[in-house]
Design a protein around this motif. Structure first.
Motif, PDB file in Angstrom:
ATOM      1  N   PRO A 330       0.815  -1.225   0.000  1.00  0.00           N
ATOM      2  CA  PRO A 330       0.000   0.000   0.000  1.00  0.00           C
ATOM      3  C   PRO A 330       0.845   1.271   0.000  1.00  0.00           C
ATOM      4  CG  PRO A 330      -0.933  -1.605   1.503  1.00  0.00           C
ATOM      5  CD  PRO A 330       0.377  -2.174   1.037  1.00  0.00           C
ATOM      6  N   TRP A 331       1.920   1.296   0.812  1.00  0.00           N
ATOM      7  CA  TRP A 331       2.772   2.488   0.846  1.00  0.00           C
ATOM      8  C   TRP A 331       3.448   2.706  -0.506  1.00  0.00           C
ATOM      9  CZ3 TRP A 331       4.127   6.924   2.904  1.00  0.00           C
ATOM     10  CH2 TRP A 331       5.374   7.461   2.625  1.00  0.00           C
ATOM     11  N   SER A 332       3.995   1.657  -1.079  1.00  0.00           N
ATOM     12  CA  SER A 332       4.660   1.781  -2.372  1.00  0.00           C
ATOM     13  C   SER A 332       3.693   2.203  -3.457  1.00  0.00           C
ATOM     14  CB  SER A 332       5.322   0.444  -2.751  1.00  0.00           C
ATOM     15  OG  SER A 332       6.334   0.103  -1.836  1.00  0.00           O
ATOM     16  N   THR A 333       2.462   1.718  -3.371  1.00  0.00           N
ATOM     17  CA  THR A 333       1.445   2.128  -4.345  1.00  0.00           C
ATOM     18  C   THR A 333       1.160   3.615  -4.219  1.00  0.00           C
ATOM     19  OG1 THR A 333       0.430  -0.064  -4.341  1.00  0.00           O
ATOM     20  CG2 THR A 333      -0.928   1.769  -5.086  1.00  0.00           C
ATOM     21  N   GLY A 334       1.016   4.097  -2.985  1.00  0.00           N
ATOM     22  CA  GLY A 334       0.786   5.523  -2.783  1.00  0.00           C
ATOM     23  C   GLY A 334       1.927   6.375  -3.315  1.00  0.00           C
ATOM     24  N   VAL A 335       3.161   5.923  -3.103  1.00  0.00           N
ATOM     25  CA  VAL A 335       4.325   6.654  -3.612  1.00  0.00           C
ATOM     26  C   VAL A 335       4.295   6.698  -5.138  1.00  0.00           C
ATOM     27  CG1 VAL A 335       6.834   6.618  -3.822  1.00  0.00           C
ATOM     28  CG2 VAL A 335       5.756   6.196  -1.603  1.00  0.00           C
ATOM     29  N   ARG A 336       3.941   5.600  -5.767  1.00  0.00           N
ATOM     30  CA  ARG A 336       3.914   5.543  -7.218  1.00  0.00           C
ATOM     31  C   ARG A 336       2.769   6.322  -7.830  1.00  0.00           C
ATOM     32  NH1 ARG A 336       6.847   1.615  -5.372  1.00  0.00           N
ATOM     33  NH2 ARG A 336       8.499   0.689  -6.664  1.00  0.00           N
ATOM     34  N   PHE A 337       1.786   6.686  -7.017  1.00  0.00           N
ATOM     35  CA  PHE A 337       0.715   7.564  -7.489  1.00  0.00           C
ATOM     36  C   PHE A 337       1.089   9.050  -7.373  1.00  0.00           C
ATOM     37  CE2 PHE A 337      -2.535   4.169  -7.484  1.00  0.00           C
ATOM     38  CZ  PHE A 337      -3.267   4.558  -8.602  1.00  0.00           C
ATOM     39  N   LEU A 338       2.255   9.351  -6.824  1.00  0.00           N
ATOM     40  CA  LEU A 338       2.645  10.748  -6.634  1.00  0.00           C
ATOM     41  C   LEU A 338       2.672  11.571  -7.925  1.00  0.00           C
ATOM     42  CD1 LEU A 338       5.395  10.723  -3.846  1.00  0.00           C
ATOM     43  CD2 LEU A 338       3.159  11.857  -3.788  1.00  0.00           C
ATOM     44  N   PRO A 339       3.098  11.040  -9.066  1.00  0.00           N
ATOM     45  CA  PRO A 339       3.030  11.847 -10.293  1.00  0.00           C
ATOM     46  C   PRO A 339       1.622  12.350 -10.583  1.00  0.00           C
ATOM     47  CG  PRO A 339       4.423   9.937 -10.651  1.00  0.00           C
ATOM     48  CD  PRO A 339       3.787   9.752  -9.297  1.00  0.00           C
ATOM     49  N   LEU A 340       0.626  11.493 -10.369  1.00  0.00           N
ATOM     50  CA  LEU A 340      -0.765  11.928 -10.558  1.00  0.00           C
ATOM     51  C   LEU A 340      -1.174  12.921  -9.479  1.00  0.00           C
ATOM     52  CD1 LEU A 340      -3.832   9.804 -11.490  1.00  0.00           C
ATOM     53  CD2 LEU A 340      -3.930  11.186  -9.422  1.00  0.00           C
ATOM     54  N   THR A 341      -0.845  12.599  -8.227  1.00  0.00           N
ATOM     55  CA  THR A 341      -1.334  13.404  -7.125  1.00  0.00           C
ATOM     56  C   THR A 341      -0.720  14.801  -7.105  1.00  0.00           C
ATOM     57  OG1 THR A 341       0.326  12.407  -5.687  1.00  0.00           O
ATOM     58  CG2 THR A 341      -1.821  11.386  -5.717  1.00  0.00           C
ATOM     59  N   LEU A 342       0.557  14.898  -7.360  1.00  0.00           N
ATOM     60  CA  LEU A 342       1.190  16.216  -7.362  1.00  0.00           C
ATOM     61  C   LEU A 342       0.721  17.055  -8.546  1.00  0.00           C
ATOM     62  CD1 LEU A 342       4.835  15.248  -6.313  1.00  0.00           C
ATOM     63  CD2 LEU A 342       3.064  16.328  -4.913  1.00  0.00           C
ATOM     64  N   THR A 343       0.566  16.429  -9.701  1.00  0.00           N
ATOM     65  CA  THR A 343       0.047  17.140 -10.866  1.00  0.00           C
ATOM     66  C   THR A 343      -1.365  17.649 -10.599  1.00  0.00           C
ATOM     67  OG1 THR A 343       1.360  15.718 -12.322  1.00  0.00           O
ATOM     68  CG2 THR A 343      -0.416  16.971 -13.331  1.00  0.00           C
ATOM     69  N   LEU A 344      -2.170  16.781  -9.978  1.00  0.00           N
ATOM     70  CA  LEU A 344      -3.544  17.159  -9.650  1.00  0.00           C
ATOM     71  C   LEU A 344      -3.570  18.382  -8.739  1.00  0.00           C
ATOM     72  CD1 LEU A 344      -6.255  14.576  -8.593  1.00  0.00           C
ATOM     73  CD2 LEU A 344      -6.073  16.779  -7.456  1.00  0.00           C
ATOM     74  N   PHE A 345      -2.742  18.350  -7.695  1.00  0.00           N
ATOM     75  CA  PHE A 345      -2.732  19.456  -6.737  1.00  0.00           C
ATOM     76  C   PHE A 345      -2.302  20.763  -7.398  1.00  0.00           C
ATOM     77  CE2 PHE A 345      -0.258  21.932  -3.569  1.00  0.00           C
ATOM     78  CZ  PHE A 345      -1.340  22.392  -2.830  1.00  0.00           C
ATOM     79  N   LEU A 346      -1.258  20.719  -8.186  1.00  0.00           N
ATOM     80  CA  LEU A 346      -0.782  21.933  -8.850  1.00  0.00           C
ATOM     81  C   LEU A 346      -1.825  22.469  -9.830  1.00  0.00           C
ATOM     82  CD1 LEU A 346       2.948  20.938  -9.531  1.00  0.00           C
ATOM     83  CD2 LEU A 346       2.101  22.597  -7.851  1.00  0.00           C
ATOM     84  N   ALA A 347      -2.457  21.567 -10.583  1.00  0.00           N
ATOM     85  CA  ALA A 347      -3.477  22.008 -11.538  1.00  0.00           C
ATOM     86  C   ALA A 347      -4.671  22.624 -10.823  1.00  0.00           C
ATOM     87  CB  ALA A 347      -3.924  20.829 -12.403  1.00  0.00           C
TER      88      ALA A 347
END
Length: 571
Positions: A330-347
Motif C-alpha cells: 500500500p505504501w509503495s502504491t501511494g508513492v507511485r501515485f505521486l506523479p498523478l497526485t502532485l500534478t492534480l494538486f498543482l493544476a
C-alpha cells in the motif's frame, strides 16, 4: 437528466430583466447578509477541512482494499460495497441535506453532519467484519452528504461576486490536495499501522473541527419560512436508492433479471413522481425545478457525473493493478501515485485562480479533455509493463482532475440565488456522487466481465475447463496468490502470467470505454456551460454587483436572468 436549453426572450424583455436584477442587487438591505471578513475566512477554513476529510475517505480506502480483503475475508463484491455503501448514502442524502440546511440553518445542519461523520468513522475503525464495516460506511456516507452539500453552500453565502470565485479556488485546491495525497496517506497508515487507521484518524480531526465550528461559524438560512418537503424527500431518496442499487447489483444478479429491471423501472417512475410533486409545490419544493431550464446547470451536472464516473473508477482499478498484479505494498502504491497526485494538486491550485478570469466552459471542457486523453494513454500498458508505463496517463489525468473541481463547485452554487445555495450545492453534489457510485459499479462490472473472459480464453483457462470462470473471477478480484496455491505446483507460474495478461486486457478495455465517455463529457462542457446563466450574486467585479452593461464576469454577453425565481430576495 439531459441538457435543456434556457427559455428564449426578446431583447427588450432581457434588458428589462437585467435592469430589474441590477436594481434588486443594489437597492435595499440583504435579508440574508454574508458574515464579516474574519468569520467568512473561518467559514472557508472549516468547510475546507470538511471536504479534505471527505475526499480523503473516497481515496485512502483504495490502497487498503487488499488488506481488507485478507483480514475480513471479503470477496470482490464485498470490497465494492466498502466504496459503494459510502457513495450510495452520500448520493441519496445530498439534496435533502442542502435543502434542510437552507430551511433549518446551515451551521446547525453542518454541525450535526460532522458529528455523524466522526462517530461513523469510529465505527468503521472498530468494525470486526465486512458487514459491520459496510454498515458503518453507509452511516459515514450520510454524514458526509451533509458536509458535501452544506460546506459549499456556506462558502457561497459568505462570498459574493469575484470573491466567491477566489474562495472556491482555495476550496478546489484543498479538494485536489485530498485527492492527491489520499493514496499516499492511505498507504502510509495501512503499512505503518493497519487499515483501521484510515478511519480512526478522522476522529480527533472531526472533534477539533466540531469545536471550531461551534465557536466561529455564523448561522444562515433562507429567510422565507418554508417547511420540510417530506414527500419530495421520500420519493427522491427512494428513486435514487433503487437506481443506484440496480447498478451495483446488475453484474451479480444479471442485467436482464426481473429484479434489476424492476428496480430501474420503479426508480424512474419515482423520479417522475418526484418531478410532479416538486412542480406543484413551487417555491416550497426541495428542488427548484426552474434549474432544469438552465443550460449551465444541466451541462455542469452531466459533466460532474461523467468526470467522477470515469476517473475515480480508473484510479480504483489502477490501484488494484499495482498491488494485486505488480505486487507493490500500500505504501509503495501511494508513492507511485505521486506523479498523478502532485500534478492534480498543482493544476487545482492554478485553476482556482483562473475561475474568475477564464470562461468556465473552457475550464470544464478542457479538464474533461485531459481526463479523456489520460484514460486513453493507459493502453500503453501491456502484460510485460512496469508501473512506469502508467506515468503519461497519471500526469495527463492529474491535470484534468485538478482543473475540474474549482469551476464545478463555483458553477453549482452560481446558478442559484444565495438563499437557495444549499439546495443548489446539494443537487450539484448529487450528480457528482451518483457518478462515483455508478462508475465504480458499472465499470467494475465491465472489468470483471472482461478479465474473466480473457482468462477463460487463455491456454490455462482451457485446461481448467469448467473451473475457468471461477478462476477468472478470482483473477479480477486480485486473488492471484490464492489462485496460484489452488493449482498444481507446476501451473503456479502459468497462473500468474495468465492473470496478469487477463488483468491488463480488462484494464485496457475498461479505460478505453471510460475515456470515450469522458470525451463526450468534454463536448457537453464546451457547448452547454455559459457565464451569462449565473445568478447576479456570482457575477460582477464587486460583491453583489453586476458587471457593467449586464455582462458576466468573463465577458460572455448579457446575463440570462430568465431562470430567477419569482419574488426572489435581493442578493
Amino acid at each position: 437528466m439531459s441538457p435543456v436549453q434556457t427559455a428564449s426572450s426578446d431583447e427588450a424583455a432581457l434588458s428589462e430583466a437585467n435592469n430589474s436584477d441590477h436594481a434588486d442587487a443594489t437597492a435595499g438591505p440583504d435579508p440574508d447578509p454574508p458574515p464579516p471578513g474574519r468569520d467568512r475566512a473561518w467559514t472557508l477554513a472549516i468547510a475546507s477541512i470538511a471536504v479534505f476529510m471527505l475526499m480523503l475517505d473516497l481515496t485512502v480506502v483504495n490502497v487498503a482494499l487488499p488488506q481488507l480483503r485478507t483480514e475480513l475475508s471479503a470477496d470482490f463484491s464485498e470490497l465494492q460495497w466498502v466504496m459503494d455503501a459510502y457513495a450510495l448514502t452520500l448520493a441519496v442524502f445530498l439534496l435533502t441535506s442542502g435543502s434542510l440546511a437552507d430551511r433549518l440553518g446551515r451551521k446547525r445542519i453542518f454541525q450535526w453532519g460532522f458529528a455523524v461523520f466522526t462517530l461513523a468513522s469510529l465505527g468503521c475503525g472498530l468494525a470486526q467484519d465486512v458487514l459491520a464495516l459496510n454498515i458503518a460506511r453507509g452511516v459515514q456516507g450520510a454524514g458526509a452528504a451533509v458536509l458535501f452539500a452544506v460546506g459549499p453552500a456556506m462558502i457561497g453565502h459568505a462570498y459574493r461576486g469575484r470573491d466567491r470565485g477566489m474562495a472556491f479556488g482555495v476550496f478546489g485546491g484543498v479538494t485536489g490536495l485530498a485527492v492527491a495525497f489520499g493514496p499516499l496517506i492511505g498507504g502510509a497508515l495501512t503499512s505503518a499501522f493497519s487499515w483501521r487507521w484510515i478511519f480512526l484518524v478522522n476522529v480527533p480531526i472531526g472533534v477539533a473541527a466540531l469545536l471550531l465550528g461551534a465557536w466561529r461559524l455564523r448561522e444562515s438560512r433562507d429567510p422565507r419560512p418554508y417547511g420540510i418537503d417530506w414527500p419530495g424527500f421520500a420519493t427522491f431518496s427512494a428513486a435514487l436508492t433503487l437506481i443506484i442499487l440496480a447498478f451495483l447489483r446488475g453484474e451479480s444478479d444479471g442485467w436482464t433479471s426481473p429484479r434489476i429491471i424492476g428496480m430501474f423501472v420503479l426508480g424512474v417512475v419515482l423520479l417522475e413522481v418526484f418531478s410532479l410533486l416538486e412542480r406543484r409545490r413551487g417555491d416550497a419544493a426541495m428542488l427548484d425545478m426552474s434549474l432544469l431550464r438552465i443550460s449551465t446547470f444541466n451541462g455542469t451536472s452531466i459533466a460532474a457525473f461523467i468526470a467522477n464516473a470515469t476517473v475515480l473508477s480508473a484510479i480504483f482499478l489502477q490501484g488494484s493493478y499495482m498491488q494485486n498484479v505488480l505486487g507493490h505494498s500500500p505504501w509503495s502504491t501511494g508513492v507511485r501515485f505521486l506523479p498523478l497526485t502532485l500534478t492534480l494538486f498543482l493544476a487545482a491550485a492554478v485553476t482556482g485562480f483562473l475561475t474568475t478570469s477564464v470562461p468556465p466552459r473552457l475550464l470544464v471542457g478542457l479538464s474533461l479533455t485531459f481526463i479523456s486523453a489520460g484514460l486513453f494513454l493507459v493502453t500503453r500498458v501491456d502484460a510485460g509493463s512496469d508501473w512506469t508505463a502508467l506515468l503519461p496517463s497519471m500526469v495527463v489525468s492529474g491535470i484534468g482532475m485538478g482543473m475540474f473541481n474549482p469551476p464545478r463547485a463555483s458553477l453549482s452554487i452560481g446558478v442559484a440565488e444565495p438563499a437557495k445555495a444549499g439546495m443548489a450545492s446539494g443537487i450539484g453534489e448529487t450528480f457528482q456522487q451518483v457518478g462515483v457510485a455508478v462508475g465504480i459499479a458499472a465499470f467494475g462490472a465491465l472489468f470483471q466481465s472482461r478479465v474473466t473472459a480473457s482468462f477463460t480464453d487463455s491456454p490455462l483457462g482451457h485446461r481448467l475447463g469448467s473451473h475457468a470462470e471461477e478462476a477468472g473471477h478470482a483473477a479480477a478480484s486480485g486473488a492471484t496468490a490464492e489462485l496460484a496455491h489452488a493449482l498444481p505446483p507446476g501451473q503456479a507460474g502459468q497462473a500468474a502470467a495468465a492473470v496478469r495478461a487477463a488483468f491488463v486486457d480488462g484494464l485496457d478495455d475498461v479505460l478505453l470505454a471510460s475515456g470515450t465517455l469522458a470525451a463526450i463529457g468534454a463536448v457537453i462542457g464546451f457547448l452547454c456551460i455559459r457565464s451569462r446563466d449565473l445568478h447576479v450574486s456570482a457575477r460582477g467585479e464587486r460583491t453583489g454587483e453586476e458587471a457593467p452593461n449586464g455582462e458576466g464576469a468573463t465577458g460572455e454577453g448579457p446575463a440570462d436572468t430568465s431562470h430567477r425565481a419569482p419574488n426572489a430576495p435581493a442578493s
